[in-house]
Design an enzyme around this catalytic site. Structure first.
Site, mmCIF file in Angstrom:
data_model
loop_
_atom_site.group_PDB
_atom_site.id
_atom_site.type_symbol
_atom_site.label_atom_id
_atom_site.label_comp_id
_atom_site.label_asym_id
_atom_site.label_seq_id
_atom_site.Cartn_x
_atom_site.Cartn_y
_atom_site.Cartn_z
ATOM 1 N N ARG A 253 0.829 -1.213 0.000
ATOM 2 C CA ARG A 253 0.000 0.000 0.000
ATOM 3 C C ARG A 253 0.851 1.245 0.000
ATOM 4 N N GLU A 367 -13.019 -21.976 27.200
ATOM 5 C CA GLU A 367 -11.948 -22.595 27.986
ATOM 6 C C GLU A 367 -11.562 -21.708 29.153
HETATM 7 C C1 LIG Z 1 -7.910 -19.317 13.981
HETATM 8 C C2 LIG Z 1 -6.850 -20.157 13.339
HETATM 9 C C3 LIG Z 1 -6.663 -21.478 14.074
HETATM 10 C C4 LIG Z 1 -5.624 -22.327 13.397
HETATM 11 C C5 LIG Z 1 -5.043 -23.368 14.315
HETATM 12 C C6 LIG Z 1 -6.024 -23.903 15.374
HETATM 13 C C7 LIG Z 1 -5.421 -24.886 16.293
HETATM 14 C C8 LIG Z 1 -6.456 -25.427 17.321
HETATM 15 C C9 LIG Z 1 -5.819 -25.697 18.614
HETATM 16 C C10 LIG Z 1 -6.208 -25.091 19.721
HETATM 17 C C11 LIG Z 1 -7.503 -24.397 19.785
HETATM 18 C C12 LIG Z 1 -8.450 -25.231 20.603
HETATM 19 C C13 LIG Z 1 -9.846 -24.771 20.374
HETATM 20 C C14 LIG Z 1 -10.585 -25.074 21.605
HETATM 21 C C15 LIG Z 1 -12.063 -24.919 21.414
HETATM 22 C C16 LIG Z 1 -12.612 -24.985 22.772
HETATM 23 C C17 LIG Z 1 -14.092 -25.033 22.783
HETATM 24 C C18 LIG Z 1 -14.499 -24.611 24.146
HETATM 25 C C19 LIG Z 1 -14.600 -25.518 25.158
HETATM 26 C C20 LIG Z 1 -14.990 -25.039 26.477
HETATM 27 O O1 LIG Z 1 -15.156 -23.880 26.730
HETATM 28 S S1 LIG Z 1 -15.120 -26.306 27.628
HETATM 29 C C21 LIG Z 1 -15.646 -25.498 29.109
HETATM 30 C C22 LIG Z 1 -14.564 -24.614 29.661
HETATM 31 N N1 LIG Z 1 -14.974 -24.100 30.921
HETATM 32 C C23 LIG Z 1 -14.131 -23.492 31.754
HETATM 33 O O2 LIG Z 1 -12.977 -23.261 31.466
HETATM 34 C C24 LIG Z 1 -14.707 -23.144 33.103
HETATM 35 C C25 LIG Z 1 -13.786 -22.220 33.871
HETATM 36 N N2 LIG Z 1 -13.950 -22.450 35.298
HETATM 37 C C26 LIG Z 1 -13.049 -23.251 35.982
HETATM 38 O O3 LIG Z 1 -12.085 -23.775 35.470
HETATM 39 C C27 LIG Z 1 -13.300 -23.403 37.469
HETATM 40 O O4 LIG Z 1 -14.662 -23.196 37.738
HETATM 41 C C28 LIG Z 1 -12.463 -22.381 38.298
HETATM 42 C C29 LIG Z 1 -11.014 -22.774 38.208
HETATM 43 C C30 LIG Z 1 -12.666 -20.975 37.807
HETATM 44 C C31 LIG Z 1 -12.910 -22.444 39.744
HETATM 45 O O5 LIG Z 1 -12.931 -23.789 40.099
HETATM 46 P P1 LIG Z 1 -13.260 -24.197 41.607
HETATM 47 O O6 LIG Z 1 -14.385 -23.347 42.106
HETATM 48 O O7 LIG Z 1 -13.404 -25.646 41.660
HETATM 49 O O8 LIG Z 1 -11.909 -23.859 42.313
HETATM 50 P P2 LIG Z 1 -11.486 -22.654 43.244
HETATM 51 O O9 LIG Z 1 -12.318 -22.684 44.475
HETATM 52 O O10 LIG Z 1 -11.374 -21.378 42.464
HETATM 53 O O11 LIG Z 1 -10.002 -23.138 43.586
HETATM 54 C C32 LIG Z 1 -9.828 -24.225 44.474
HETATM 55 C C33 LIG Z 1 -8.412 -24.710 44.273
HETATM 56 O O12 LIG Z 1 -8.318 -25.450 43.059
HETATM 57 C C34 LIG Z 1 -7.290 -24.929 42.249
HETATM 58 N N3 LIG Z 1 -7.645 -25.171 40.856
HETATM 59 C C35 LIG Z 1 -8.708 -24.681 40.214
HETATM 60 N N4 LIG Z 1 -8.728 -25.133 38.943
HETATM 61 C C36 LIG Z 1 -7.631 -25.924 38.805
HETATM 62 C C37 LIG Z 1 -7.100 -26.671 37.722
HETATM 63 N N5 LIG Z 1 -7.675 -26.680 36.515
HETATM 64 N N6 LIG Z 1 -5.964 -27.371 37.926
HETATM 65 C C38 LIG Z 1 -5.369 -27.334 39.148
HETATM 66 N N7 LIG Z 1 -5.809 -26.647 40.228
HETATM 67 C C39 LIG Z 1 -6.945 -25.947 40.041
HETATM 68 C C40 LIG Z 1 -7.225 -23.489 42.604
HETATM 69 O O13 LIG Z 1 -5.995 -22.923 42.234
HETATM 70 C C41 LIG Z 1 -7.418 -23.568 44.103
HETATM 71 O O14 LIG Z 1 -6.210 -23.967 44.657
HETATM 72 P P3 LIG Z 1 -5.862 -23.524 46.177
HETATM 73 O O15 LIG Z 1 -6.913 -24.183 47.024
HETATM 74 O O16 LIG Z 1 -5.959 -22.027 46.192
HETATM 75 O O17 LIG Z 1 -4.475 -24.032 46.381
HETATM 76 C C1 LIG Z 2 -17.393 -20.418 20.887
HETATM 77 C C2 LIG Z 2 -17.618 -21.103 22.210
HETATM 78 C C3 LIG Z 2 -17.433 -22.481 22.298
HETATM 79 C C4 LIG Z 2 -17.680 -23.134 23.513
HETATM 80 N N1 LIG Z 2 -17.544 -24.507 23.556
HETATM 81 C C5 LIG Z 2 -17.836 -25.148 24.721
HETATM 82 C C6 LIG Z 2 -17.741 -26.572 24.789
HETATM 83 O O1 LIG Z 2 -17.400 -27.241 23.821
HETATM 84 N N2 LIG Z 2 -18.061 -27.190 25.964
HETATM 85 C C7 LIG Z 2 -18.450 -26.473 27.067
HETATM 86 O O2 LIG Z 2 -18.733 -27.083 28.100
HETATM 87 N N3 LIG Z 2 -18.508 -25.105 27.041
HETATM 88 C C8 LIG Z 2 -18.213 -24.435 25.890
HETATM 89 N N4 LIG Z 2 -18.284 -23.075 25.850
HETATM 90 C C9 LIG Z 2 -18.724 -22.337 27.036
HETATM 91 C C10 LIG Z 2 -17.547 -21.593 27.672
HETATM 92 O O3 LIG Z 2 -16.692 -22.480 28.299
HETATM 93 C C11 LIG Z 2 -18.082 -20.570 28.670
HETATM 94 O O4 LIG Z 2 -18.846 -19.628 27.974
HETATM 95 C C12 LIG Z 2 -16.912 -19.887 29.367
HETATM 96 O O5 LIG Z 2 -16.319 -20.766 30.282
HETATM 97 C C13 LIG Z 2 -17.341 -18.610 30.088
HETATM 98 O O6 LIG Z 2 -18.310 -18.923 31.059
HETATM 99 P P1 LIG Z 2 -19.696 -18.100 31.106
HETATM 100 O O7 LIG Z 2 -20.278 -18.123 29.759
HETATM 101 O O8 LIG Z 2 -20.450 -18.638 32.256
HETATM 102 O O9 LIG Z 2 -19.252 -16.626 31.408
HETATM 103 P P2 LIG Z 2 -19.565 -15.806 32.776
HETATM 104 O O10 LIG Z 2 -18.712 -16.347 33.869
HETATM 105 O O11 LIG Z 2 -21.021 -15.725 32.968
HETATM 106 O O12 LIG Z 2 -18.951 -14.389 32.342
HETATM 107 C C14 LIG Z 2 -19.748 -13.224 32.251
HETATM 108 C C15 LIG Z 2 -18.958 -12.086 32.892
HETATM 109 O O13 LIG Z 2 -18.874 -12.342 34.283
HETATM 110 C C16 LIG Z 2 -17.541 -12.174 34.723
HETATM 111 N N5 LIG Z 2 -17.284 -13.045 35.888
HETATM 112 C C17 LIG Z 2 -17.746 -14.295 36.073
HETATM 113 N N6 LIG Z 2 -17.324 -14.775 37.268
HETATM 114 C C18 LIG Z 2 -16.574 -13.789 37.834
HETATM 115 C C19 LIG Z 2 -15.861 -13.662 39.066
HETATM 116 N N7 LIG Z 2 -15.812 -14.650 39.978
HETATM 117 N N8 LIG Z 2 -15.196 -12.510 39.300
HETATM 118 C C20 LIG Z 2 -15.215 -11.493 38.395
HETATM 119 N N9 LIG Z 2 -15.888 -11.553 37.215
HETATM 120 C C21 LIG Z 2 -16.546 -12.689 36.952
HETATM 121 C C22 LIG Z 2 -16.708 -12.594 33.510
HETATM 122 O O14 LIG Z 2 -15.398 -12.038 33.589
HETATM 123 C C23 LIG Z 2 -17.515 -12.002 32.371
HETATM 124 O O15 LIG Z 2 -17.139 -10.650 32.202
HETATM 125 C C24 LIG Z 2 -18.060 -22.387 24.651
HETATM 126 C C25 LIG Z 2 -18.220 -21.000 24.563
HETATM 127 C C26 LIG Z 2 -17.998 -20.355 23.353
HETATM 128 C C27 LIG Z 2 -18.174 -18.862 23.264
#
Ligand SMILES: CCCCCCCC/C=C\CCCCCCC/C=C/C(=O)SCCNC(=O)CCNC(=O)[C@H](O)C(C)(C)COP(=O)(O)OP(=O)(O)OC[C@H]1O[C@@H](n2cnc3c(N)ncnc32)[C@H](O)[C@@H]1OP(=O)(O)O
Ligand SMILES: Cc1cc2nc3c(=O)[nH]c(=O)nc-3n(C[C@H](O)[C@H](O)[C@H](O)COP(=O)(O)OP(=O)(O)OC[C@H]3O[C@@H](n4cnc5c(N)ncnc54)[C@H](O)[C@@H]3O)c2cc1C
Length: 607
Positions: A253, A367
């Site tokens: 560009r 995730e």
């Molecule tokens: C665009 C171009 C691409 C080209 C290439 C692409 C290549 C592809 C490759 C990669 C891409 C992959 C694509 C992925 C697609 C994904 C689709 C989506 C799937 C999903 O979303 S699945 C659902 C996901 N959900 C979540 O992640 C939920 C998040 N919440 C949690 O994990 C838990 O609720 C929490 C951790 C926030 C809280 O858990 P909890 O209440 O049980 O625990 P706490 O009270 O906070 O903590 C207690 C204690 O536990 C420890 N802890 C918590 N979690 C973990 C853990 N996972 N492992 C180890 N320890 C953990 C925490 O630290 C506390 O410890 P202490 O007691 O303080 O010591």
């Molecule tokens: C494209 C896509 C693919 C997905 N694929 C899967 C799948 O295959 N399997 C599956 O199980 N799930 C899947 N999910 C769900 C995904 O894992 C959740 O949406 C994600 O973990 C976020 O949780 P939530 O939607 O409850 O967000 P929420 O937690 O409701 O977030 C809403 C707002 O609240 C805030 N918040 C929440 N808790 C707190 C806190 N304690 N302190 C401060 N702020 C807070 C967040 O920061 C955010 O701003 C997918 C989601 C998307 C968008």
């Protein structure tokens, strides 16, 4: 013209061995391998269903289910999130009640908010779910566990009794994520055999006795940790794709600057373009190198877990959660910045950038929501600091907190701009900033009678401290990468320039942290910015070669702006004429709706 490399003059400027840089970028993993897995992921969800079975199923259960899943005899969905809960896994409502009379679990969705919602593949294609549900035995709730549930007949793919499934509908824009059938699922008292509860970590006996896990319950979250570390690598792919497109286009560009008929200026030569683009180029390399480190750290964790060594599990959680958060935010914001760097043409679908953005940005949410993930890092940092008093010596990525007292006295000794090129000078500044931010949070937390109230009240500051910690990790791993033996003319030097750009750009962007924690003086901040500008000039002649090193084909980039040959304008025009709207000169509806208006007689000179 076809066959002409319009960027040859740029490629000839390279001051390093591009072939070696390609090898450095490819590292231990191939983007294409992940891309093809990703494209399969977009149709299915083997990225989580299979790893979850490996992590949570007994050997016997793995023998039964893995061959079926690996050969696609069953198609699985990682079914955790519900309409009412995603982040808070412990708040999930779906229940799995043990029935000792029949040796079965009864899965049920007791409320609307218990509806499973979002799981990939669930809407139309999955035949089985790895459903996360509250284990209930004799009215006692044992928390969330994993259950394998068949959803559809393997004969006619119709849903089984008690199963209501649907797709959750269109998602953000027209992006490719709409090829993913994220679904909804309601269980109405669906019965499964007891042996379909994943029982590697905890068990339920035939008598209905719960045998708790003798390992950390968080291992049941292992699949999320596994995917988070992959997402960091994925962030480097997504960001590098956008940077490749916008860098090549910025060299093609030309706008303004013509004197006496000379060519206009390449926009890549504008300092503002460089100040926006080159930090993203450096970030792509930084994220790639930290993803390599994280992958090796994760593999080490797996080996330790095999030996029942849980010592690095907390750090692995903090690093995967924190780096997933930071890198996906940088990549998502970076892709949008790359679109803007391409001006109007960046908004065309044929630029490849809108699609890349639409597909990529949910990475900041899935995730693990990025803020929720950083709060997990903050918990880990506060816990690490609280244990300092008892003599606990932090190791690994928090080792610097063991020197917190010393770092609290730190003041940068930078005198000249070039002092900021020294890796140890940079690391010390980043360590001091991160330590002081975390220590300040810990200090403030101690004023609260209830630590949880304090954590909530200070959560915004804690997120910033967690961000500083994660940025320190990325800077440190970039520096460590360059301590490796990297052959090739000029390769290490160029990576050194990118390493300094990455670090000094962050310092400039977060100058408030560095000044408010008194780590550096305003003068030293000014010198860092001076050095940054000089570094942009050093990258400029190598910019095209540095994005060529990503080794992406035009097909992979799918962008007329990012073509290897830079032959943009003819291809932009050609691409536009493929639009069906251009199949006819007069658009549909013209005669019915527009022409009558045009034919309307004028009344008193007015329409
Ligand atoms: C665009 C171009 C691409 C080209 C290439 C692409 C290549 C592809 C490759 C990669 C891409 C992959 C694509 C992925 C697609 C994904 C689709 C989506 C799937 C999903 O979303 S699945 C659902 C996901 N959900 C979540 O992640 C939920 C998040 N919440 C949690 O994990 C838990 O609720 C929490 C951790 C926030 C809280 O858990 P909890 O209440 O049980 O625990 P706490 O009270 O906070 O903590 C207690 C204690 O536990 C420890 N802890 C918590 N979690 C973990 C853990 N996972 N492992 C180890 N320890 C953990 C925490 O630290 C506390 O410890 P202490 O007691 O303080 O010591
Ligand atoms: C494209 C896509 C693919 C997905 N694929 C899967 C799948 O295959 N399997 C599956 O199980 N799930 C899947 N999910 C769900 C995904 O894992 C959740 O949406 C994600 O973990 C976020 O949780 P939530 O939607 O409850 O967000 P929420 O937690 O409701 O977030 C809403 C707002 O609240 C805030 N918040 C929440 N808790 C707190 C806190 N304690 N302190 C401060 N702020 C807070 C967040 O920061 C955010 O701003 C997918 C989601 C998307 C968008």
């Amino acid at each position: 013209m076809e066959g002409v490399d319009h960027l040859a003059h740029e490629r000839n400027k390279a001051q390093f061995d591009v072939a070696v840089m390609k090898a450095v970028w490819a590292g231990s993993r191939d983007a294409y391998e992940l891309f093809h897995r990703f494209s399969r992921l977009v149709a299915n969800d083997p990225e989580m269903f299979i790893p979850a079975i490996k992590a949570q199923a007994t050997e016997e259960q793995q023998k039964q289910w893995l061959p079926l899943a690996n050969k696609m005899k069953i198609i699985g969905s990682y079914t955790q999130t519900e309409l009412g809960h995603g982040s808070n896994v412990r708040g999930l409502e779906t229940t799995a009640t043990f029935d000792p009379k029949t040796d079965e679990f009864v899965l049920n969705s007791p409320t609307l908010t218990a509806t499973k919602w979002w799981p990939g593949g669930l809407g139309k294609i999955a035949t089985h779910a790895l459903a996360h549900a509250r284990l209930i035995i004799d009215d006692k709730d044992y928390g969330v566990h994993g259950f394998l549930v068949q959803l559809r007949s393997l004969d006619d793919h119709l849903t089984l009794p008690g199963i209501t499934i649907g797709d959750i509908g269109m998602k953000y824009g027209s992006g490719a994520y709409n090829t993913m059938d994220n679904g909804s699922l309601i269980f109405d008292h669906v019965r499964i055999p007891r042996n379909q509860m994943l029982m590697r970590l905890s068990q339920v006996t035939r008598e209905g006795k719960y045998v708790p896990s003798n390992v950390p319950r968080q291992l049941s979250y292992g699949t999320m940790v596994y995917v988070r570390q992959k997402i960091v690598f994925d962030a480097s792919i997504a960001l590098s794709r956008a940077v490749c497109i916008s860098t090549r286009y910025s060299a093609v560009r030309r706008q303004f600057g013509s004197h006496n008929g000379s060519p206009e200026t390449q926009v890549i030569d504008y300092k503002t373009q460089q100040a926006r683009l080159f930090p993203l180029l450096a970030s792509a390399y930084a994220i790639r190198f930290v993803s390599e480190w994280l992958n090796s750290f994760y593999k080490d964790l797996l080996q330790r877990l095999e030996a029942k060594d849980f010592s690095t599990l907390p750090e692995a959680h903090a690093c995967t959660a924190g780096l997933k958060s930071i890198t996906t935010s940088v990549a998502a914001d970076g892709i949008e910045e790359c679109r803007k760097l391409c001006g109007g043409h960046g908004y065309l679908t044929s630029s490849g950038l809108p699609e890349l953005s639409a597909v990529y940005i949910p990475a900041c949410t899935y995730e693990g929501d990025n803020v929720v993930m950083l709060l997990q890092v903050a918990r880990y940092l506060m816990k690490t600091i609280s244990q300092l008093k008892s003599g606990n010596k932090p190791v690994g990525t928090t080792a610097y907190l063991g020197r917190a007292e010393q770092l609290m006295q730190y003041h940068s000794d930078v005198l000249r701009a070039e002092d900021w090129l020294k890796p140890n000078v940079v690391v010390e500044a980043f360590e001091a900033r991160a330590a002081r931010m975390s220590m300040a949070c810990a200090q403030n937390l101690s004023k609260f009678n209830n630590p949880e109230d304090g954590f909530q009240e200070l959560s915004a500051d804690l997120v910033e401290a967690a961000t500083a910690h994660c940025q320190l990790i990325i800077v440190s791993k970039f520096i460590e990468k360059l301590q490796q033996d990297i052959p090739g003319k000029g390769v290490k030097e160029q990576l050194g320039v990118l390493r300094s750009i990455y670090a000094l750009f962050l310092l400039h962007k977060h100058i408030g942290d560095f000044l408010s924690t008194d780590c550096i003086t305003p003068k030293q901040g000014y010198l860092a910015n001076e050095q940054l500008r000089s570094l942009y000039s050093q990258v400029r002649p190598n910019a095209i070669a540095l994005v060529d090193a990503f080794n992406y084909t035009d097909h992979f980039l799918s962008s007329v702006l990012g073509r290897y040959d830079g032959n943009v304008y003819p291809k932009l025009y050609e691409e536009a004429w493929k639009d069906p709207l251009n199949d006819t000169s007069i658009p549909d509806g013209f005669h019915e709706y527009v022409q009558p208006m045009l034919k309307q007689p004028l009344h008193h000179g007015r329409l």
